[in-house]
Design an enzyme around this catalytic site. Structure first.
Site, PDB file in Angstrom:
ATOM      1  N   LYS A   1       3.405 -15.331   1.706  1.00 26.40           N
ATOM      2  CA  LYS A   1       3.680 -16.476   0.848  1.00 26.40           C
ATOM      3  C   LYS A   1       4.859 -16.516  -0.046  1.00 26.40           C
ATOM      4  O   LYS A   1       5.330 -15.437  -1.129  1.00 26.40           O
ATOM      5  CB  LYS A   1       2.405 -15.480   0.036  1.00 26.40           C
TER       6      LYS A   1
ATOM      7  N   TYR B   1       0.484  -0.873   0.221  1.00 28.67           N
ATOM      8  CA  TYR B   1       0.349   0.548   0.100  1.00 28.67           C
ATOM      9  C   TYR B   1       0.917   1.505   0.258  1.00 28.67           C
ATOM     10  O   TYR B   1       0.380   2.340   0.359  1.00 28.67           O
ATOM     11  CB  TYR B   1      -1.209   0.412   0.863  1.00 28.67           C
TER      12      TYR B   1
ATOM     13  N   ASP C   1      -3.158 -17.679   1.524  1.00 28.49           N
ATOM     14  CA  ASP C   1      -4.400 -18.612   0.927  1.00 28.49           C
ATOM     15  C   ASP C   1      -4.790 -19.922   1.811  1.00 28.49           C
ATOM     16  O   ASP C   1      -5.956 -20.117   2.474  1.00 28.49           O
ATOM     17  CB  ASP C   1      -3.840 -19.527  -0.104  1.00 28.49           C
TER      18      ASP C   1
ATOM     19  N   ASP D   1     -10.805  -8.328   8.314  1.00 26.19           N
ATOM     20  CA  ASP D   1     -12.089  -8.307   7.646  1.00 26.19           C
ATOM     21  C   ASP D   1     -12.903  -9.553   7.268  1.00 26.19           C
ATOM     22  O   ASP D   1     -13.819  -9.636   7.749  1.00 26.19           O
ATOM     23  CB  ASP D   1     -11.995  -7.496   6.716  1.00 26.19           C
TER      24      ASP D   1
ATOM     25  N   ASP E   1      -5.086  -7.181   5.693  1.00 31.05           N
ATOM     26  CA  ASP E   1      -6.404  -5.811   5.870  1.00 31.05           C
ATOM     27  C   ASP E   1      -7.443  -7.379   5.558  1.00 31.05           C
ATOM     28  O   ASP E   1      -9.088  -7.045   6.165  1.00 31.05           O
ATOM     29  CB  ASP E   1      -5.672  -4.983   4.390  1.00 31.05           C
TER      30      ASP E   1
END
Ligand code: NAD
Length: 358
Positions: free
Chosen positions: A191, A143, A223, A251, A247
Site C-alpha cells: 500500500k 501483528y 485493494d 484466505d 493473511d
C-alpha cells in the site's frame, strides 16, 4: 538422501485423522520411490494442554529441532474459542513453534483441480488454469510491531506496522527464486501510496529484482490485488506480501479453490520447516472419519518439494489426487447435490483410493 525423519504434531479435532492419511500416503510414496521415512510423535494444542498443561511442551520443541521436517494437523477446541479469557490456549503452541523455529515465510499454493472447478464460488471459465503461489511474511509487520497498546483510558488504540529492510529481503529472495522456477512472474503487494513501510517494501523488492532478471516483477496495491484475485486469478504466478495483507489475501484465495479441505501450507525459515493444512481443527466433524484429508496430503507433497527437493514425488501425489477426483470420488465437503455420478467416501476410504492411484 534416502531416509527422512518427520516430526508429527497431529494436534486437535480432525488433526490426527488427516495427519494419519498424509502419513499413509508418505509411506506409499516411500515404497514407490524407494526411500525410508521415520516418524517421531509429540503433542501440541489442546491435546498437549490436557496432558502437560503446556500447549507446546519442551519435548515437542526438542523433537521439532531434530527432524528434517514437521507435519502438523491442526490446533483448537471450542472450549477456548468460547472463553477468550483463557490464559493457556492451543494456538499459543503454534505461535511458539513458529517463533522458535524462525519460520518467517508462509507459503500457500492455490492449486485448482480441474475436476473440482464447479465447487468454487467463481465461474469455472475464470478459474480454469489458475495456479498461484503465495509468499507471505509471517513474523513481522503490524501483528508484531510495538508499541501496541491502549492510551487515554482505553479510548485510543495503537498498533505499529514496522518492517526492516532485512526482513523484506529474506522473504523477497525466496519469492523471486520460486518465480524463476515457475512462470517467472512475481507480483508484490503493498500500500505504497499510503504507508511508509510499504514504500520501503517496494523499494527493497525493486532493488532485489536486479538479481533476478528473468523474473517479471509487478506491484499491486492491496485493494487492487484483492479485486484482481477474483477478477482474473490466472494473471498471477507468485504473489509476495507482508503479514497482514497476506493473511487477508490468502484466505480470499482459499475460497477460489472450492474447499478449505484442499489447501496446504508450509512455513519455512532458516531451519526445519512446518507443513500443515490451512484449515483448523473442524470440531464439528472431528472423530467422524469424514474430513477431507487432501489439504494434509498436499502439505506432505509440499514437504517433498520444498524440504526434500523431490518434485517428482510431489507431482505424483497431486496426480493421484486428481485421478481420484476424476474417477468421481469425493469427501462429503465436496459433494454436489446436482451431480449424481459422485461417490462419497469417508476419510480412510478416500485415502485408500489415493494410495491405489499411486
Ligand atoms: P475450521 O477450518 O476448523 O472449520 C471451518 C469449516 O470448514 C467447518 O465447517 C469445518 O467442518 C470445515 N472444514 C475444515 N477443514 C475441513 C476438512 N479437512 N474437511 C472437511 N471440512 C473441513 O475453522 P473454524 O471452525 O473457524 O475453527 C475451528 C478451530 O480450529 C478453532 O478452535 C480455531 O481456533 C482453530 N483453527 C486452527 C488453525 C490451525 O491449526 N492452523 C487454523 C484455523 C482455525
Amino acid at each position: 538422501m534416502n531416509s527422512y525423519k518427520i516430526g508429527i504434531l497431529a494436534g486437535d479435532g480432525i488433526g490426527p485423522e488427516v495427519v494419519d492419511s498424509a502419513c499413509k500416503v508418505i509411506d506409499a510414496i516411500g515404497r514407490k520411490y524407494n526411500f525410508n521415512v521415520s516418524y517421531t510423535y509429540d503433542l501440541i494444542g489442546h491435546a498437549a494442554i490436557e496432558k502437560t498443561g503446556n500447549p507446546l511442551p519442551d519435548s515437542a520443541l526438542t523433537m521439532c529441532n531434530n527432524v528434517d521436517a514437521i507435519l502438523l494437523g491442526a490446533v483448537g477446541m471450542p472450549l477456548y474459542d468460547n472463553d477468550p479469557s483463557a490464559k493457556v490456549r492451543p494456538e499459543q503452541g503454534l505461535l511458539k513453534l513458529r517463533k522458535s523455529l524462525g519460520l518467517f515465510a508462509n507459503i500457500r499454493p492455490i492449486t485448482i483441480f480441474d475436476e473440482l472447478l464447479f465447487t468454487s464460488s467463481l465461474k469455472p471459465e475464470i478459474l480454469k488454469g489458475a495456479d498461484i503461489l503465495f509468499y507471505r511474511e509471517l513474523t513481522g509487520g503490524i501483528y508484531f510491531g510495538t508499541p501496541r497498546e491502549r492510551r487515554d483510558n482505553g479510548n485510543v488504540a495503537i498498533d505499529t506496522l514496522r518492517y526492516e529492510r532485512s526482513e523484506i529481503e529474506r522473504i523477497a529472495h525466496m519469492a523471486f527464486k520460486a518465480a524463476s522456477r515457475r512462470n517467472k512472474k512475481l507480483c508484490s503487494v503493498d500500500k505504497a501510496n499510503v504507508l511508509e513501510s510499504s514504500r520501503l517494501w517496494r523499494e527493497t523488492v525493486n532493488e532485489l529484482s536486479k538479481n533476478y532478471p528473468d523474473v517479471a516483477l509487478t506491484h499491486l496495491f492491496i485493494d487492487n490485488a484483492a479485486m484482481q484475485l477474483i477478477l482474473n486469478p490466472r494473471q498471477f504466478d507468485v504473489i509476495l506480501t507482508g503479514n497482514m495483507f497476506g493473511d487477508i489475501l490468502t484466505d480470499e484465495a482459499s475460497q477460489i479453490a472450492g474447499s478449505l479441505g484442499l489447501l496446504p501450507s508450509a512455513s519455512v525459515g532458516n531451519k526445519v520447516g512446518l507443513y500443515e493444512p490451512v484449515h483448523g481443527s473442524a470440531p464439528d466433524i472431528a472423530g467422524k472419519n469424514v474430513a477431507n484429508p487432501v489439504a494434509a496430503i498436499m502439505s506432505a507433497a509440499l514437504m517433498f518439494e520444498t524440504a526434500f527437493n523431490r518434485k517428482k514425488e510431489a507431482e505424483d501425489i497431486k496426480r493421484a489426487i486428481s485421478q481420484v477426483y476424476a474417477d468421481g470420488f469425493r469427501t462429503i465437503d465436496l459433494a454436489q447435490e446436482t451431480t449424481k455420478t459422485e461417490k462419497i467416501l469417508r476419510t480412510d476410504k478416500f485415502t485408500e483410493k489415493i494410495i491405489e492411484s499411486l
